[in-house]
Motif scaffolding. Structure first.
Motif, PDB file in Angstrom:
ATOM      1  N   VAL A   1       0.930  -1.454  -0.051  1.00  0.00           N
ATOM      2  CA  VAL A   1      -0.098   0.139   0.149  1.00  0.00           C
ATOM      3  C   VAL A   1       0.840   1.137   0.032  1.00  0.00           C
ATOM      4  O   VAL A   1       0.657   2.182  -0.889  1.00  0.00           O
ATOM      5  N   LYS A   2       2.206   1.370   0.982  1.00  0.00           N
ATOM      6  CA  LYS A   2       2.798   2.312   0.933  1.00  0.00           C
ATOM      7  C   LYS A   2       3.383   2.693  -0.191  1.00  0.00           C
ATOM      8  O   LYS A   2       3.464   3.929  -0.801  1.00  0.00           O
ATOM      9  N   GLN A   3       3.919   1.616  -1.097  1.00  0.00           N
ATOM     10  CA  GLN A   3       4.591   1.804  -2.345  1.00  0.00           C
ATOM     11  C   GLN A   3       3.895   2.448  -3.358  1.00  0.00           C
ATOM     12  O   GLN A   3       3.874   3.318  -4.207  1.00  0.00           O
ATOM     13  N   HIS A   4       2.522   1.768  -3.291  1.00  0.00           N
ATOM     14  CA  HIS A   4       1.788   2.047  -4.616  1.00  0.00           C
ATOM     15  C   HIS A   4       1.196   3.440  -4.350  1.00  0.00           C
ATOM     16  O   HIS A   4       1.218   4.110  -5.453  1.00  0.00           O
ATOM     17  N   LEU A   5       0.978   3.927  -2.937  1.00  0.00           N
ATOM     18  CA  LEU A   5       0.393   5.149  -2.955  1.00  0.00           C
ATOM     19  C   LEU A   5       1.467   6.266  -2.706  1.00  0.00           C
ATOM     20  O   LEU A   5       1.154   7.598  -2.462  1.00  0.00           O
ATOM     21  N   GLY A   6       2.740   5.873  -2.692  1.00  0.00           N
ATOM     22  CA  GLY A   6       3.768   6.773  -2.080  1.00  0.00           C
ATOM     23  C   GLY A   6       3.942   7.411  -0.845  1.00  0.00           C
ATOM     24  O   GLY A   6       3.772   8.772  -0.477  1.00  0.00           O
ATOM     25  N   LEU A   7       3.362   6.496   0.321  1.00  0.00           N
ATOM     26  CA  LEU A   7       3.046   7.104   1.542  1.00  0.00           C
ATOM     27  C   LEU A   7       4.462   6.346   2.428  1.00  0.00           C
ATOM     28  O   LEU A   7       4.751   5.304   2.037  1.00  0.00           O
ATOM     29  N   THR A   8       4.518   6.953   3.670  1.00  0.00           N
ATOM     30  CA  THR A   8       5.566   6.512   4.560  1.00  0.00           C
ATOM     31  C   THR A   8       4.695   6.204   5.755  1.00  0.00           C
ATOM     32  O   THR A   8       5.099   5.261   6.823  1.00  0.00           O
TER      33      THR A   8
END
Length: 240
Positions: free
Chosen positions: A159-166
């Protein structure tokens, strides 16, 4: 044909407005009359008609804004410049800039936002949560059945990688929080009303209320919340 009408027809082919939820105020919020003889005026794509977006569109000047969220959701008794969101709409209307909002139609259509969210989580079979539209073009929500089971930690990283979140907000079921994940119920934006009651290991959406999260965890679901607009913004380059 005006630019607004032409863009509306194109967008309705991409995400038919018939797919939108009944409560949603999709389509044109204001109509301009300029035609393509005034070509060269660019358009803008955004999640919401903010003051900054309106300022940029007016400075270009733009002829059209595709704003994912409708600037008006419910009937208004008055429209005033003292309200920043209403002021942005009034300023655009005065300058002849139309606003088109696809919102839940773009969520529901096949290869739309909900499918985009599902594709970022891993390989598997993607199904509709609710009944499909008679047109066969889509339907509400998505249920991803993964080909291979995933751990909760690996799913969070996807999820983090797909949405560019940390960072994410996560609520784990109390009985077996580390069980492997086979199914994920997905809804862009605010998904509480759509996801509650769906048989899935994980609920993945932008936001849910406190009590909706508690209800989900109580029925044995893990919950992943990543912020309302974070479930939508990354799709804009795909739409463009």
């Amino acid at each position: 044909m005006s630019i607004a009408r032409c863009v509306s027809k194109i967008m309705d082919r991409i995400a038919p407005l018939a797919l939108a939820e009944k409560w949603d105020n999709v389509s044109l919020s204001s109509i301009e009359t300029r035609s393509f003889s005034n070509n060269g005026a660019p358009g803008r794509i955004t999640t919401s008609l903010t003051t900054r977006v309106a300022d940029e569109a007016l400075s270009l000047p733009a002829s059209m804004i595709i704003a994912y969220h409708p600037p008006i959701f419910k009937p208004l008794s008055s429209v005033t410049l003292s309200n920043p969101l209403q002021a942005s709409l009034l300023r655009c209307a005065a300058a002849g800039i139309s606003i088109y909002s696809p919102h839940t139609a773009l969520d529901s259509v096949h290869d739309g936002i909900n499918d985009w969210l599902a594709f970022g989580l891993g390989k598997g079979r993607v199904e509709l949560i609710g009944d499909g539209h008679p047109s066969g073009r889509g339907g509400p929500g998505r249920l991803l059945r993964l080909e291979e089971k995933a751990t909760m930690s690996s799913l969070l990283e996807s999820v983090k990688q797909h949405l560019g979140l940390t960072q994410l907000q996560v609520a784990l079921r109390t009985d077996s929080p580390n069980d492997e994940i086979q199914s994920v119920a997905i809804c862009a934006g605010s998904g509480g009303s759509m996801l509650l009651g769906v048989d899935a290991d994980v609920y993945f959406t932008g936001e849910m209320s406190h009590h909706e999260v508690l209800a989900a965890v109580a029925t044995g679901r893990n919950v992943i919340l990543c912020g309302h607009t974070n479930t939508e913004r990354g799709y804009l380059p795909v739409l463009a």
